[in-house]
Design a protein around this motif. Structure first.
Motif, PDB file in Angstrom:
ATOM      1  N   LEU A 125      25.646  45.316  40.851  1.00 29.82           N
ATOM      2  CA  LEU A 125      26.314  44.674  41.844  1.00 29.82           C
ATOM      3  C   LEU A 125      27.390  43.916  41.203  1.00 29.82           C
ATOM      4  O   LEU A 125      28.445  43.678  41.587  1.00 29.82           O
ATOM      5  N   HIS A 126      27.162  42.999  40.191  1.00 31.71           N
ATOM      6  CA  HIS A 126      28.027  42.228  39.440  1.00 31.71           C
ATOM      7  C   HIS A 126      29.173  42.858  39.124  1.00 31.71           C
ATOM      8  O   HIS A 126      30.374  42.345  39.211  1.00 31.71           O
ATOM      9  N   THR A 127      29.076  44.005  38.459  1.00 27.02           N
ATOM     10  CA  THR A 127      30.201  44.729  38.001  1.00 27.02           C
ATOM     11  C   THR A 127      31.316  45.032  39.241  1.00 27.02           C
ATOM     12  O   THR A 127      32.396  45.083  39.066  1.00 27.02           O
ATOM     13  N   ARG A 128      30.348  45.664  40.292  1.00 22.98           N
ATOM     14  CA  ARG A 128      31.247  46.033  41.541  1.00 22.98           C
ATOM     15  C   ARG A 128      32.015  44.714  42.103  1.00 22.98           C
ATOM     16  O   ARG A 128      33.283  44.604  42.492  1.00 22.98           O
ATOM     17  N   CYS A 129      31.404  43.193  41.767  1.00 28.11           N
ATOM     18  CA  CYS A 129      32.102  42.275  42.206  1.00 28.11           C
ATOM     19  C   CYS A 129      33.261  41.821  41.464  1.00 28.11           C
ATOM     20  O   CYS A 129      34.178  41.707  41.907  1.00 28.11           O
ATOM     21  N   LEU A 130      32.911  42.178  40.193  1.00 26.62           N
ATOM     22  CA  LEU A 130      34.090  41.937  39.297  1.00 26.62           C
ATOM     23  C   LEU A 130      35.317  42.619  39.340  1.00 26.62           C
ATOM     24  O   LEU A 130      36.228  42.518  39.171  1.00 26.62           O
ATOM     25  N   ARG A 131      34.973  43.805  39.718  1.00 27.25           N
ATOM     26  CA  ARG A 131      35.933  45.044  40.040  1.00 27.25           C
ATOM     27  C   ARG A 131      36.957  44.309  41.333  1.00 27.25           C
ATOM     28  O   ARG A 131      38.132  44.830  41.326  1.00 27.25           O
ATOM     29  N   LYS A 132      36.303  43.691  42.046  1.00 26.97           N
ATOM     30  CA  LYS A 132      36.974  43.242  43.312  1.00 26.97           C
ATOM     31  C   LYS A 132      37.854  41.840  43.053  1.00 26.97           C
ATOM     32  O   LYS A 132      38.761  41.487  43.669  1.00 26.97           O
ATOM     33  N   HIS A 133      36.882  41.105  42.232  1.00 27.62           N
ATOM     34  CA  HIS A 133      37.450  39.664  42.203  1.00 27.62           C
ATOM     35  C   HIS A 133      37.311  39.262  40.450  1.00 27.62           C
ATOM     36  O   HIS A 133      36.134  39.328  40.298  1.00 27.62           O
ATOM     37  N   ASP A 134      38.359  39.381  39.799  1.00 27.36           N
ATOM     38  CA  ASP A 134      38.072  38.963  38.376  1.00 27.36           C
ATOM     39  C   ASP A 134      37.938  37.564  37.800  1.00 27.36           C
ATOM     40  O   ASP A 134      37.597  37.489  36.817  1.00 27.36           O
ATOM     41  N   SER A 135      37.781  36.654  38.967  1.00 26.17           N
ATOM     42  CA  SER A 135      37.438  35.383  38.430  1.00 26.17           C
ATOM     43  C   SER A 135      35.925  35.169  38.298  1.00 26.17           C
ATOM     44  O   SER A 135      35.285  35.701  39.525  1.00 26.17           O
ATOM     45  N   ALA A 136      35.468  34.362  37.290  1.00 26.47           N
ATOM     46  CA  ALA A 136      34.008  34.379  37.326  1.00 26.47           C
ATOM     47  C   ALA A 136      33.700  33.242  36.550  1.00 26.47           C
ATOM     48  O   ALA A 136      34.572  32.214  36.151  1.00 26.47           O
ATOM     49  N   SER A 137      32.454  32.621  36.563  1.00 21.77           N
ATOM     50  CA  SER A 137      31.647  31.670  35.737  1.00 21.77           C
ATOM     51  C   SER A 137      30.890  32.047  34.796  1.00 21.77           C
ATOM     52  O   SER A 137      30.103  33.136  35.235  1.00 21.77           O
ATOM     53  N   LEU A 138      30.670  31.643  33.604  1.00 18.33           N
ATOM     54  CA  LEU A 138      29.716  32.082  32.729  1.00 18.33           C
ATOM     55  C   LEU A 138      29.026  30.830  32.259  1.00 18.33           C
ATOM     56  O   LEU A 138      29.741  29.829  31.543  1.00 18.33           O
TER      57      LEU A 138
END
Length: 169
Positions: free
Chosen positions: A61-74
């Motif tokens: 799921l997180h891969t699909r989310c990153l493909r839609k929206h490339d902003s994230a937090s780590l």
């Protein structure tokens, strides 16, 4: 008037941030799923310039989310074996995620840090994602909070790389 708990960023803070990135084996990755936050644990290594790198499956799921929206937090930094977990250093990065080629150099670097990934790294649905830091928030322990800019995060050259390339895709 409220006192700002954030200390001026110094070499010690930059060095601690670099140490946390380089020593991370796992992190908590925050993404957006239909506008709602979603956090998952991911395995971490670094690219040749010290940028955090993870290996993800198209099925997650997180891969699909990153493909839609490339902003994230780590979030990086593990609690030590003793004491209050909140007193141990941790680093939260605002990142821009980008798929990058599965080059031989990346594969070797990743497997040197994450040897168990050898079982699935060659699967066709697995890809590398660079998590290029835009800014960071370092909690170095009680009373040791710092804001780090992208410049702070590339001011120290990681082993085997050049700091200038940290935000390249």
């Amino acid at each position: 008037m409220a006192i700002d708990p954030i200390r001026p960023t110094d070499t010690e803070a930059r060095t601690l941030a670099r140490t946390i990135i380089d020593g991370a084996y796992f992190g908590a990755l925050g993404v957006l799923e239909d506008g709602n936050p979603l956090v998952t644990r991911v395995a971490i290594a670094t690219d040749d310039d010290g940028c955090p790198l993870t290996l993800v499956s198209d099925l997650s799921l997180h891969t699909r989310c990153l493909r839609k929206h490339d902003s994230a937090s780590l979030l990086l930094g593990e609690p030590g074996p003793r004491g209050d977990p909140l007193t141990h250093p941790r680093l939260t990065l605002s990142v821009r995620a980008a798929c990058v080629d599965k080059t031989q150099d990346r594969v070797e670097r990743y497997l040197a840090h994450q040897p168990k990934a050898k079982l699935y790294i060659d699967f066709t649905d697995f890809h590398f994602i660079r998590l290029a830091p835009l800014q960071g928030y370092l909690n170095g322990g009680f009373g040791k909070a710092f804001r780090l800019t992208a410049g702070d995060l590339h001011s120290l050259t990681p082993p085997g790389g050049t700091a200038e390339g940290l935000n390249k895709s």
